[in-house]
Design a protein around this motif. Sequence first.
Motif, PDB file in Angstrom:
ATOM      1  N   TYR A  47       0.827  -1.199   0.000  1.00  0.00           N
ATOM      2  CA  TYR A  47       0.000   0.000   0.000  1.00  0.00           C
ATOM      3  C   TYR A  47       0.869   1.260   0.000  1.00  0.00           C
ATOM      4  O   TYR A  47       2.000   1.258   0.481  1.00  0.00           O
ATOM      5  CB  TYR A  47      -0.903   0.049   1.237  1.00  0.00           C
ATOM      6  CG  TYR A  47      -1.918  -1.060   1.336  1.00  0.00           C
ATOM      7  CD1 TYR A  47      -3.025  -1.102   0.502  1.00  0.00           C
ATOM      8  CD2 TYR A  47      -1.794  -2.060   2.307  1.00  0.00           C
ATOM      9  CE1 TYR A  47      -3.979  -2.113   0.618  1.00  0.00           C
ATOM     10  CE2 TYR A  47      -2.748  -3.065   2.437  1.00  0.00           C
ATOM     11  CZ  TYR A  47      -3.832  -3.091   1.587  1.00  0.00           C
ATOM     12  OH  TYR A  47      -4.775  -4.076   1.708  1.00  0.00           O
ATOM     13  N   ARG A  48       0.275   2.311  -0.507  1.00  0.00           N
ATOM     14  CA  ARG A  48       0.843   3.655  -0.421  1.00  0.00           C
ATOM     15  C   ARG A  48      -0.105   4.497   0.416  1.00  0.00           C
ATOM     16  O   ARG A  48      -1.272   4.639   0.100  1.00  0.00           O
ATOM     17  CB  ARG A  48       0.994   4.263  -1.830  1.00  0.00           C
ATOM     18  CG  ARG A  48       1.411   5.730  -1.845  1.00  0.00           C
ATOM     19  CD  ARG A  48       1.617   6.197  -3.285  1.00  0.00           C
ATOM     20  NE  ARG A  48       0.429   5.950  -4.111  1.00  0.00           N
ATOM     21  CZ  ARG A  48      -0.579   6.809  -4.234  1.00  0.00           C
ATOM     22  NH1 ARG A  48      -0.559   7.966  -3.572  1.00  0.00           N
ATOM     23  NH2 ARG A  48      -1.610   6.527  -5.020  1.00  0.00           N
ATOM     24  N   ASP A  63      -5.060   3.958   2.550  1.00  0.00           N
ATOM     25  CA  ASP A  63      -4.047   3.084   1.971  1.00  0.00           C
ATOM     26  C   ASP A  63      -4.470   2.686   0.567  1.00  0.00           C
ATOM     27  O   ASP A  63      -5.499   2.032   0.374  1.00  0.00           O
ATOM     28  CB  ASP A  63      -3.844   1.838   2.842  1.00  0.00           C
ATOM     29  CG  ASP A  63      -2.986   2.133   4.070  1.00  0.00           C
ATOM     30  OD1 ASP A  63      -2.477   3.268   4.189  1.00  0.00           O
ATOM     31  OD2 ASP A  63      -2.845   1.224   4.912  1.00  0.00           O
ATOM     32  N   GLU A  66      -0.707  -0.556  -4.252  1.00  0.00           N
ATOM     33  CA  GLU A  66       0.377  -0.380  -5.207  1.00  0.00           C
ATOM     34  C   GLU A  66       0.383  -1.591  -6.136  1.00  0.00           C
ATOM     35  O   GLU A  66       0.464  -2.720  -5.686  1.00  0.00           O
ATOM     36  CB  GLU A  66       1.722  -0.280  -4.486  1.00  0.00           C
ATOM     37  CG  GLU A  66       1.867   0.965  -3.614  1.00  0.00           C
ATOM     38  CD  GLU A  66       2.330   2.167  -4.410  1.00  0.00           C
ATOM     39  OE1 GLU A  66       1.617   2.542  -5.367  1.00  0.00           O
ATOM     40  OE2 GLU A  66       3.382   2.726  -4.075  1.00  0.00           O
TER      41      GLU A  66
END
Length: 349
Positions: A47-48, A63, A66
């Motif tokens: 996650y980013r 979140d 990605e």
Amino acid sequence: MQAAAQASPAQPEAFPYAAPAWLPGGNLQTIWAALCADRAAGAPPQYRRVRWDTPDGDFVDLDWLEAPDRPSTAGGPLLVLFHGLEGSSRSHYAEAFAGFAREQGLAFVVPHFRGCSGELNLGPRAYHSGDFEEVHWMLQRLRERHAGPLLAAGVSLGGNALLRWAGEAGTEAARLADAVAAVCSPLDLAAGGSAIGRGFNRLVYTTMFLRTMRPKALRKLAQHPGLFDRDALLAARDLYEFDNVFTAPLHGFRNTDDYWARASAKPHLARIRIPALALNACNDPFVPAHSLPLPGGVGDWVTLWQPRQGGHVGFPAGRWPTHVRSMPQAVGRWLLQAAGCRAPGGGAG
């Protein structure tokens, strides 16, 4: 986005779930799925994190999945997942939904309710089962940044809040979301609260929730001295008592009974005017089967899936040690089909 119409679209086939023979009963199906079953196929989702400031001077963390091996998802469907009580993007069901999104080439995000991202929020509030204003604000922000179809799913508490929002918004909901789904949500909060406060449920599940909820509440009290009665909180032994001291008064409710009555989505389901799915296992230890909505009481836009088995956000499937991907796949495909979408990486829903 789908515009409001006079009748709901044709609905996809129901979820034909059957538990493995060696996992009988709702408790085993719930606990095994959370602790032992495989989640997303392949590597765990990455996650980013993005932080948004809220209008009241607080923050929420989102979140985003990605997926560097996928083409750009701009213009394609965005799948939003609202987590359950004390959940996060690392909950077993969140990782399973992320795996579905990764396989299908969908953009995917988990907005954390306040205080659930691993960092205590700033304001004199937390989150609750009927937080439809927060859901509205999050969906509105997501709609502003995403031009393609927007699909939203909520699990347990998050699903009740999501359907509560859809009922409250009525025809206006179609401006922000194309289809919504609630998974194992206590749509009648009083019935669910009563069930989780008895016997084995009280011993296991209530203890598990209070183990994280009570310390977070005490940290909130340290932030805002005098916010609630510390001794009463420490004396709370079930969610009814906890909500009476903390959740209800912090969010504008008179007491637990007022909170559970006003926050429940069930009385508002007939007001929903976008495609909506409510999936509940009839052996869910948190959500009694007798409290589930009936077809005649939900209106034309709501589809009910009520398999006999599955537990609470369980639905373990496949060979040992099982996996929890079948439910997110079924719900995700329903959302895609109900919204008339095609998944960029997986064909039609």
